[in-house]
Structure formats: C-alpha cells, structure tokens
Write an enzyme that holds these catalytic residues in place. Structure first.
Site, mmCIF file in Angstrom:
data_model
loop_
_atom_site.group_PDB
_atom_site.id
_atom_site.type_symbol
_atom_site.label_atom_id
_atom_site.label_comp_id
_atom_site.label_asym_id
_atom_site.label_seq_id
_atom_site.Cartn_x
_atom_site.Cartn_y
_atom_site.Cartn_z
ATOM 1 N N PRO A 1 0.802 -1.112 -0.083
ATOM 2 C CG PRO A 1 -0.066 -1.051 2.068
ATOM 3 C CD PRO A 1 0.833 -1.963 1.166
ATOM 4 C CD GLU A 2 3.462 3.797 -3.850
ATOM 5 O OE1 GLU A 2 3.587 4.830 -3.660
ATOM 6 O OE2 GLU A 2 4.019 3.095 -4.722
#
Ligand code: ZN
Length: 283
Positions: A2-3
């Site tokens: 996840p960013e």
C-alpha cells in the site's frame, strides 16, 4: 504494497467505524508483527475511546482517550477489514476468523476491525500522544506531500547539490514523507523528468514544477479510493485496495500514452526498485 493513497483510503474507512468510538476489547493473537507489540497492548487499548484517526506518511495514528497514540502500519501485505458496523457502511455479518488475523478490535458500536497480515511486515505501537513526533518511525519523516510544508522552495533546497537520481531523492522519506515507487514514477512521467537525472542538476523551475504534479497524482488516487469506499457495503469490508490505471507504472513494453510520442515505456532498476519511464518524453 500500500502507498499513501491506499493508506489514506484505509484511514477514511476506519474513521467511519472507529473514530469517537470506544474499543471494548482488543484481541491480540500473537506477540509480534515486524516488531514485538508494546507491553500489555490489549490492556492499554481496552476501554479507550479513539478520539481521532489521523495519518502521517503511511502510518495510521489513533489518538486514544488515555493520552496514548496507537500506530498502525500495514507493511507489505497488511489488510484491515471492517464488519458489523451498525451505521451500515460495511457488511454486517462478522466473517469467520481467518489465519493471520493478528489483531481484532471489538468496538463498542458493534463494529469489528480485523488486522490480517500473512507476511507480518506490518507493525503496531503505543506511545504517549505528546511525544509522537519523537517516535523512531515518525521523527525521521520529511513534510507530508499534501501538507503546507511541502512547497517549491523546500524541494529546491532538498535537491541542491544532490548527486543521487531524482527517483531516489523523491523516495527519500526525509525529503518528502510517504511517496513510494508507483507515484514517483507517475509524477516524473507527468513532469517530463527522467528518473535517471541527478536531482542536483535539474533546474529550479523544473524542480518547483514537480510539487503540484506530486500533489495531483496523489490526490487523484485518493479520490479514486474515496469512490471505492462507497462500494464497501456490497464488498467484503476490506479497506483500501482499489483498481488503478497508471500512465507509466507497470507498463513496460507498452506504448507511451503521450499523444504523438510513439515510444515504448522502458523499465530500469534503480536502487533495487523498478523505474518505468518514456525516454522520449522524460528528459
Ligand atoms: Zn513518450
């Protein structure tokens, strides 16, 4: 992995079920994730209200009524699932417990929030809210890319005399917090800057132009995540992962999307990470 936009989407989803709500009970099913959990974590969480859920870089921070802050990091594969929320944002049925359900928050409003992380690169910690800025994971972070402290002059100063490629400079969490591989590739493509160019050799005006583009690519992804939130009632209650279309990331060998370009997107490895770019559009 996840960013920032995915983490922000998870935070917004959790807010619906957790903000202003008391943690009735915290189920802690193992002693550690990436690092050992803090001492007596379950006891310190039980009975506390989550006054606010905020985000710093890719960390979700829950400020508790006890004066402590709960830090949640999703790591590589961490997933948050909400069930049983009485407000109807999420599926109502609680799912059967699964392998790798490491921490389960039983909320006083009937919601259940499950942290599942097969690879255990995630993390949780508890510390006094007053000293949050001094936490080892938070004290090293530069400004938030969507905050006021990330501005043109900041980036110009940070890039000055830097010998490393702009790609690595933007991944440096001390220069700007929370930017990851995907959105750096996208921002550089949109700015027409080659990922191989040395940060210190880019003109001040081109460096300045990166700032609004970085904000734009992140904001667009956050908006896309926001739209995905509306579908949760039908979905399985899992937060934060949604379908993106990227202009350059993951498109090695495909045609550049810039009108009239006709070049093929390349992939190179920089500091062990893939960089995708168009050698014609990005200089
Ligand atoms: Zn191109």
């Amino acid at each position: 992995m996840p960013e920032l936009p995915e983490v922000e989407t998870v935070r917004r989803g959790l807010t619906l079920a957790m903000e202003g709500v008391v943690i009735q009970r915290a189920e802690v099913n193992r002693p550690d994730l990436r690092w050992p959990f803090p001492d007596r974590m379950a006891d310190r969480l039980a009975g506390q209200r989550i006054d606010s859920l905020r985000r710093r870089s890719k960390y979700i921070l829950g400020d508790l009524s006890s004066g402590e802050t709960l830090l949640i990091h999703l790591g590589m594969s961490g997933r948050m699932t909400v069930s049983g929320d009485p407000l109807g944002h999420f599926v109502h049925e609680h799912p059967m417990p699964e392998k790798h359900d490491h921490v389960v928050f039983h909320m006083a409003n009937g919601a259940r929030v499950t942290f599942n992380d097969p690879r255990r690169f995630g993390a949780m910690d508890l510390f006094p809210t007053a000293t949050a800025e001094e936490h080892k994971l938070l004290s090293v972070l530069g400004p938030e890319p969507l905050g006021n402290d990330f501005h043109e002059q900041h980036l110009i100063d940070a890039f000055k005399d830097k010998n490393s490629p702009v790609k690595s400079a933007l991944l440096d969490q001390g220069i700007v917090a929370g930017l990851g591989n995907i959105y750096v590739c996208e921002a550089l493509y949109r700015s027409g800057v080659s990922p191989r160019r040395k940060a210190g050799q880019i003109s001040a005006s081109r460096v300045a132009a990166l700032v609004p583009v970085i904000r734009q690519v992140l904001q667009e992804a956050i908006d896309a995540g926001g739209s995905s939130l509306r579908d949760f009632r039908q979905a399985n209650g899992e937060l934060g992962y949604f379908q993106h279309s990227f202009d350059v990331y993951g498109r090695e060998g495909e045609l550049c999307r810039t009108a009239g370009c006709g070049s093929i997107i390349k992939r190179i490895i920089q500091s062990g990470r893939s960089s995708f770019y168009c050698a014609k559009c990005q200089r």
